[in-house]
Scaffold this active site. Structure first.
Site, short mmCIF file in Angstrom:
data_model
loop_
_atom_site.label_atom_id
_atom_site.label_comp_id
_atom_site.label_asym_id
_atom_site.label_seq_id
_atom_site.Cartn_x
_atom_site.Cartn_y
_atom_site.Cartn_z
N ASP A 1 9.82 -1.29 11.68
CA ASP A 1 9.18 -1.71 10.59
C ASP A 1 9.27 -3.14 10.59
O ASP A 1 10.33 -3.55 10.26
CB ASP A 1 9.66 -1.11 9.15
CG ASP A 1 8.98 -1.41 7.84
OD1 ASP A 1 7.86 -2.13 8.10
OD2 ASP A 1 9.08 -0.92 6.89
N SER B 1 0.72 -1.14 -0.07
CA SER B 1 0.08 0.04 -0.01
C SER B 1 0.92 1.38 0.11
O SER B 1 0.25 2.40 -0.40
CB SER B 1 -1.00 0.02 0.98
OG SER B 1 -0.22 0.09 2.42
N GLY B 2 2.21 1.07 0.33
CA GLY B 2 3.07 2.29 0.35
C GLY B 2 3.38 2.84 1.87
O GLY B 2 3.87 3.83 2.04
N GLU C 1 18.93 -1.39 13.03
CA GLU C 1 19.04 -2.58 14.18
C GLU C 1 18.13 -3.62 13.77
O GLU C 1 16.83 -3.20 13.64
CB GLU C 1 18.72 -1.93 15.38
CG GLU C 1 19.43 -0.83 15.95
CD GLU C 1 20.41 -1.36 17.08
OE1 GLU C 1 20.31 -2.88 17.04
OE2 GLU C 1 21.55 -0.73 17.62
N ARG D 1 16.22 1.54 -0.08
CA ARG D 1 15.55 2.89 -0.17
C ARG D 1 16.27 4.02 1.12
O ARG D 1 16.00 4.99 0.77
CB ARG D 1 14.21 2.65 0.03
CG ARG D 1 13.36 2.23 -1.36
CD ARG D 1 11.99 2.62 -0.92
NE ARG D 1 11.37 2.11 0.25
CZ ARG D 1 10.73 1.03 0.66
NH1 ARG D 1 10.39 0.15 -0.83
NH2 ARG D 1 10.14 0.45 1.60
N ALA E 1 14.45 -2.92 11.96
CA ALA E 1 13.87 -4.14 11.32
C ALA E 1 13.49 -5.33 12.14
O ALA E 1 14.26 -5.86 12.65
CB ALA E 1 14.85 -4.52 10.25
N SER F 1 5.52 1.49 4.06
CA SER F 1 7.03 1.55 4.40
C SER F 1 7.27 2.89 3.92
O SER F 1 8.34 3.80 4.47
CB SER F 1 7.74 0.38 3.88
OG SER F 1 7.30 -0.68 4.74
N HIS G 1 14.12 -2.79 0.70
CA HIS G 1 14.06 -1.82 1.81
C HIS G 1 15.34 -1.00 2.08
O HIS G 1 15.43 0.26 2.30
CB HIS G 1 13.54 -2.34 3.09
CG HIS G 1 12.08 -2.52 3.19
ND1 HIS G 1 11.16 -2.19 4.12
CD2 HIS G 1 11.28 -3.31 2.28
CE1 HIS G 1 10.02 -2.22 3.68
NE2 HIS G 1 9.90 -3.13 2.91
N ARG G 2 16.50 -1.64 2.01
CA ARG G 2 17.64 -1.29 2.39
C ARG G 2 18.28 -0.22 1.24
O ARG G 2 18.77 0.81 1.59
CB ARG G 2 18.72 -2.51 2.22
CG ARG G 2 18.64 -3.47 3.37
CD ARG G 2 19.78 -4.44 3.51
NE ARG G 2 19.78 -5.17 4.81
CZ ARG G 2 20.23 -6.43 5.03
NH1 ARG G 2 20.51 -6.95 3.99
NH2 ARG G 2 20.05 -7.02 6.23
#
Length: 405
Positions: A307, A239-240, A288, A280, A259, A242, A277-278
């Site tokens: 997250d 959905s956006g 952590e 971005r 994380a 993060s 994710h990394r």
């Protein structure tokens, strides 16, 4: 110092001619923007917008008193339109200072991208920092190795370079009382949709935007956008949520990314998700990988991005053996409630800025298994309890974030 925003857009302006996209379609009225140019005290002009004399007239100003025109864009920047009567535009060499007869002093700052930034000090000592599109200061210094002082107002590409704003905050150049204005707003995706969505995004960074033609006073009190200390971002799969959470902290230094998912050996799909994710995250952030959130929330430190809570809950339910119906009924439910209560209490007491992400799974579909229903119910309760301790709660749907509180 008094400044008038003759334009607040990217070099190509907004909307683009003949562009059919939704951003351009919504860029009407106050959201239509000419290329950024700023008139300072009627005597100093920073950059040029198409039709500057007409832009000044619409703002109730005149260019007749301009004694200096300074350029900030790279040497290969947009073509210039220099009206008759204006002095020839010049660029101050990096780390050199220019003293104007009006009493203004202009220091040229070296940047981490092509172009020139200017620190303008008014006759009464007010400080204005002006940066070209896509640029931030090279390091923290000003002239002769001295640190750039605290600024009363900063005009910069907030949405295109939130990391530069984070560095200005880390260096103490931007403080809680600095008025941060977004300029160079354009067609690019990072600019967001014109209108309420643009202003919402800027507010999360502690910045604002004003229409072309606005006149402002540097150093005059203006209510800085209220940045919530604790935020919960909810949303479904892809959905956006993060991206929204990361965007909210991109303009702040030293963020700790927590994380809760860990690593999963032999699962290439999970590895690809973690890598996405990394990639971005800003390079200045630390990571952590832990589900032990209470100590992090209890300690002082930079902002936390958690997250996500749904993975934290999965880990907690694994540890209390919540998937076994007998063990759940005997003691698992009570042990999980204790862990949730400790987490919620830590959120209530924390002094850190926190943005947490969680899944919204309670949209009406009833899982087929008791374990699935148990997880859905417990996540709903966790989200509600966590949200109760947050100043702001946001729901993301199809990449659009909507504040619930």
């Amino acid at each position: 110092m008094e400044l008038t925003l003759l334009g607040t857009g990217a070099p190509s302006g907004l909307p683009l001619p003949d562009c059919p996209c939704a951003r351009c379609a919504r860029a009407v009225g106050d959201e239509a923007r000419a290329a950024t140019a700023v008139l300072v005290d009627g005597t100093l002009l920073l950059d040029l917008t198409p039709g500057p004399a007409l832009a000044a007239a619409r703002a109730g100003q005149s260019l007749s008193g301009v004694r200096q025109v300074l350029l900030s864009h790279p040497h290969d920047g947009p073509a210039l339109e220099v009206p008759a009567g204006l002095p020839a535009p010049v660029r101050v060499p990096d780390r050199q200072e220019l003293a104007l007869i009006s009493g203004h002093r202009v220091l040229a700052l070296a940047l981490d991208a092509p172009g020139t930034g200017y620190l303008v000090t008014g006759p009464d000592g007010e400080r204005l920092l002006y940066l070209p599109p896509g640029a931030g200061p090279a390091g923290e210094g000003g002239a002769h190795g001295e640190q750039t002082p605290v600024c009363d107002m900063v005009l910069m590409d907030v949405l295109g370079r939130p990391d530069a704003l984070a560095r200005l905050r880390a260096a103490g150049i931007v403080t809680a009382t600095t008025d941060v204005l977004a300029v160079h707003l354009g067609h690019e995706a990072h600019g967001g949709a014109p209108g309420p969505e643009l202003h919402r995004r800027l507010a999360t960074a502690g910045a604002r935007a004003e229409p072309d033609g606005t006149t402002l006073t540097v150093g005059e009190y203006h209510a800085v956008p209220d940045i919530p200390r604790r935020t919960l971002v909810l949303g479904g799969a892809r959905s956006g949520k993060s991206v929204e959470a990361e965007r909210r902290l991109a303009a702040f230094p030293g963020v700790v990314y927590v994380a809760t998912g860990g690593t999963r050996e032999g699962d290439p799909d999970w590895g690809a998700r973690v890598a996405e994710h990394r990639e971005r995250r800003p390079a200045s952030w630390s990571t952590e990988e832990t589900c032990d959130l209470v100590p992090l929330l209890s300690a002082d430190g930079p902002p936390l991005l958690i997250d996500c809570l749904s993975l934290w809950l999965t880990h907690a339910m694994d540890e209390v053996e919540a998937w076994d119906d007998t063990l759940w009924a005997r003691e698992g439910a009570g042990r999980l409630a204790e862990r949730v209560a400790a987490l919620v209490a830590a959120v209530r007491r924390t002094r850190r800025r926190v943005v947490a992400v969680s899944n919204e799974v309670g949209a009406g579909v009833v899982p087929a298994t008791p374990a699935g229903r148990r997880f859905r119910d417990e996540l709903g309760r966790l989200n509600a309890a966590f949200a109760a301790e947050c100043e702001q709660v946001v729901l993301t749907v199809a990449g659009v974030a909507r504040p619930l509180r």
